[in-house]
Design an enzyme around this catalytic site. Structure first.
Site, PDB file in Angstrom:
ATOM      1  CG  HIS A   1      -2.064  -1.077   1.108  1.00 10.79           C
ATOM      2  ND1 HIS A   1      -2.464  -1.635   2.116  1.00 10.79           N
ATOM      3  CD2 HIS A   1      -2.653  -1.491  -0.054  1.00 10.79           C
ATOM      4  CE1 HIS A   1      -3.376  -2.423   1.741  1.00 10.79           C
ATOM      5  NE2 HIS A   1      -3.690  -2.619   0.215  1.00 10.79           N
TER       6      HIS A   1
ATOM      7  CG  HIS B   1      -7.343 -10.540  -7.158  1.00  8.43           C
ATOM      8  ND1 HIS B   1      -6.678 -10.251  -8.441  1.00  8.43           N
ATOM      9  CD2 HIS B   1      -7.755 -11.803  -7.379  1.00  8.43           C
ATOM     10  CE1 HIS B   1      -6.654 -11.222  -8.845  1.00  8.43           C
ATOM     11  NE2 HIS B   1      -7.319 -12.508  -8.667  1.00  8.43           N
TER      12      HIS B   1
ATOM     13  CB  SER C   1      -5.785  -1.893  -2.545  1.00  4.77           C
ATOM     14  OG  SER C   1      -6.734  -3.149  -2.848  1.00  4.77           O
TER      15      SER C   1
ATOM     16  CD  GLU D   1     -13.279 -10.283  -3.739  1.00  7.95           C
ATOM     17  OE1 GLU D   1     -13.398 -11.338  -3.606  1.00  7.95           O
ATOM     18  OE2 GLU D   1     -12.282  -9.600  -3.923  1.00  7.95           O
TER      19      GLU D   1
ATOM     20  N   GLY E   1     -11.120 -11.703 -11.045  1.00  5.86           N
ATOM     21  CA  GLY E   1     -10.271 -10.486 -11.395  1.00  5.86           C
ATOM     22  C   GLY E   1      -9.139 -10.962 -12.582  1.00  5.86           C
TER      23      GLY E   1
ATOM     24  CG  ASP F   1      -3.110  -8.007  -3.383  1.00  2.90           C
ATOM     25  OD1 ASP F   1      -2.538  -8.843  -3.188  1.00  2.90           O
ATOM     26  OD2 ASP F   1      -3.914  -7.429  -2.362  1.00  2.90           O
TER      27      ASP F   1
END
Length: 286
Positions: free
Chosen positions: A18, A41, A102, A120, A146, A166
């Protein structure tokens, strides 16, 4: 589908990821033209650090807990400010009890003209994410695998932006999926910026992955990594990395200032280290 990030929210890997993500978003804001961040994701967006899951592992205490308790000097303090301010914005009512994922961090950093697409797959998590951003015209939440985004959702209509990939790494073959997805996305949008997170856990797979990235013929690939301890005898999350394709011009120099500080603060014991390496394009920037 079994992975639950609530156990790990705010840990050292989240901090590294992050911090880099916030710097990439801040660079995009240097130009007036709108951009879009695509989070493939996204998770639930906001995590309760007092939940049974977070309390069971306590991982956040060795991550964001340590960073917030550290004394930061310039210029690192200013470089970390967008990230730390985002964390504090999620905790306006007092001590840190929530950790922003995120999508929350990105949304906190966007200007009025910018947009976020949060992807998601898990139905329950997607529902929580939709509720979190309900009524927000700058955020689009999509319940979707994703990995499909890399071929179907790039380039965005803004033609500027960042794709954050991610994955949970709960299945075998995730490194290969990262490679395939990046190759596909770069063919569709070669000028986009991509940030791909990966765990430093399988010590044999990581160098193979890095060599494969170098062979993709993508012009500019920068790899950063932080390891909080020496290699464990058993498979354990000893560190994490982030591959950044087409990074902003000053991103490397910023990370050379930030990573040593993060490595020192997040280190679990002696033998912690950090790295920053061009897998492709180093000669151009030398």
């Amino acid at each position: 589908m079994n992975y639950r990030h609530a156990y790990h929210a705010g840990n050292f890997a989240d901090v590294v990821k992050h911090v880099a993500l916030s710097r990439l978003v801040e660079h995009l804001k240097l130009k007036d033209k709108a951009f879009r961040v695509i989070d493939t994701h996204a998770g639930v967006g906001l995590y309760d650090l007092s939940s049974p899951e977070a309390q069971k592992t306590g991982e956040w205490q060795g991550g964001i807990g340590r960073l917030l308790g550290a004394e930061l000097q310039p210029p690192v303090a200013s470089l970390l400010a967008p990230y730390i301010n985002s964390v504090m914005a999620a905790n306006k009512d007092g001590p840190v009890r929530r950790y922003p994922g995120s999508p929350w961090i990105v949304r906190n950093l966007l200007r009025p003209q910018d947009r976020l697409s949060a992807i998601e797959l898990h139905p329950g998590d997607a529902a929580k994410l939709k509720a979190l951003f309900a009524g927000d015209v700058q955020v689009r939440v999509i319940e979707l695998d994703g990995w499909l985004v890399m071929g179907a959702h790039v380039p965005p209509k803004e033609k500027r932006g960042l794709v954050l990939v991610d994955p949970p790494f709960e299945e075998s073959g995730e490194f290969d999926r990262l490679l395939d997805g990046l190759a596909k996305a770069c063919r569709r949008w070669p000028g986009g910026t991509y940030a791909l997170w990966y765990p430093v856990k399988d010590r044999k797979a990581v160098p193979v992955f890095r060599r494969a990235l170098a062979g993709l013929r993508v012009p500019k690939i920068l790899d950063l990594a932080v390891e909080i301890r020496p290699p464990s005898q058993e498979a354990k999350l000893d560190g994490c990395g982030l591959v950044v394709v087409n990074p902003p011009y000053t991103f490397e120099s910023e990370m050379r200032k930030v990573l040593p500080v993060l490595s020192r603060i997040l280190a679990e014991r002696a033998g912690a280290k950090w790295s920053l390496e061009w897998l492709a394009g180093e000669a151009e920037r030398a």
